[in-house]
Design a protein around this motif. Structure first.
Motif, PDB file in Angstrom:
ATOM      1  N   THR A 135       5.234   0.029   1.854  1.00  7.47           N
ATOM      2  CA  THR A 135       4.708  -1.065   3.314  1.00  7.47           C
ATOM      3  C   THR A 135       3.584  -0.779   3.454  1.00  7.47           C
ATOM      4  N   THR A 139      -0.055  -3.041   3.358  1.00  5.11           N
ATOM      5  CA  THR A 139      -0.650  -2.534   4.781  1.00  5.11           C
ATOM      6  C   THR A 139      -2.231  -2.317   4.857  1.00  5.11           C
ATOM      7  N   ALA A 168      -2.642  -6.361   9.231  1.00 10.40           N
ATOM      8  CA  ALA A 168      -2.054  -5.334   8.847  1.00 10.40           C
ATOM      9  C   ALA A 168      -0.592  -5.941   9.499  1.00 10.40           C
ATOM     10  N   ALA A 171       1.223  -8.029   6.547  1.00  7.17           N
ATOM     11  CA  ALA A 171       1.044  -7.399   5.326  1.00  7.17           C
ATOM     12  C   ALA A 171       2.576  -6.558   5.209  1.00  7.17           C
ATOM     13  N   GLY A 172       2.219  -5.753   6.813  1.00  7.66           N
ATOM     14  CA  GLY A 172       3.490  -4.824   6.732  1.00  7.66           C
ATOM     15  C   GLY A 172       4.820  -5.249   6.786  1.00  7.66           C
ATOM     16  N   TRP A 194       4.310   1.603   7.617  1.00 10.11           N
ATOM     17  CA  TRP A 194       3.836   0.455   8.267  1.00 10.11           C
ATOM     18  C   TRP A 194       2.300   1.527   9.449  1.00 10.11           C
TER      19      TRP A 194
END
Length: 220
Positions: A135, A139, A168, A171-172, A194
């Protein structure tokens, strides 16, 4: 004396204060969660609320989770970094290429340092889980690309913040979902990963932007 052209900043000036505050809060969150779950091998209260709804997905969602997970594996991550670096070099922005490698590398390196310090495990004592490196990596890469895009497009504070935070979050959330769905991490591991990216990437950008300034001062 000849004038020296400064390299384009990788951290847009309009976002510096905002991202500095976000990075500080994210670092505090990483520490707080790490202290709370240090040495634990079971899901916490928050994990118990979220994990049952996500864990153990079946095809085709499991296939999507595996494909997303691959992006955080060494081969998949290397391919993403090489693609991003190549794009930066084609645009003649070598500092951006350095930022891609340093931002992603330092973020993942931070997760590797934190895991044995926190000592949280999943599926046995050998599987350190906090924070989630997958993650954190995806991120971080999304943050780097979004920051570079915001700078290149000349976005203001509001538009730039929306782009960076949106990248962010997407993606996270994508990688975090995959990690929990595959049973590789607890939801709080994902949150820690994250936040690690949110803390490390802005600091890395700030440091990279200081390098050319120091070089020019030395020449005078």
């Amino acid at each position: 004396m000849a004038a020296h052209r400064s390299a384009p900043a990788v951290l847009p000036p309009a976002l510096r204060v905002w991202l500095g505050l976000i990075a500080a809060l994210a670092a505090l969150m990483v520490v707080a969660i790490g202290v709370l779950y240090a040495g634990h091998g079971e899901p916490g209260t928050v994990d118990g609320w979220i994990q049952p709804a996500v864990d153990g997905v079946r095809p085709p969602w499991r296939n999507l989770a595996l494909a997303t997970d691959f992006l955080g594996e060494p081969l998949g991550a290397a391919a993403l970094v090489v693609a991003a670096v190549t794009g930066c070099l084609l645009l003649r922005h070598p500092h951006a290429a350095v930022f891609v490698v340093a931002g992603a590398g330092l973020t993942v390196g931070t997760t590797k340092l934190l895991k044995p310090l926190v000592g949280r495990t999943i599926h046995g004592a050998d599987n350190l889980s906090y924070p989630s490196g997958h993650t954190a990596f995806l991120t971080a890469l999304a943050l780097v690309v979004a920051l570079l895009a915001a700078g290149r497009l000349g976005l203001g504070r509001t538009a730039g913040a929306v782009l960076v935070l949106g990248a962010a979050l997407v993606a996270g959330a994508a990688m975090g979902w995959a990690q929990v769905a595959l049973g590789a991490h607890y939801p709080t591991d994902v949150l820690g990963g994250w936040c690690t990216a949110l803390a490390v990437v802005p600091a890395t950008a700030w440091l990279i932007d200081r390098v050319p300034d120091a070089g020019r001062r030395d020449r005078h």
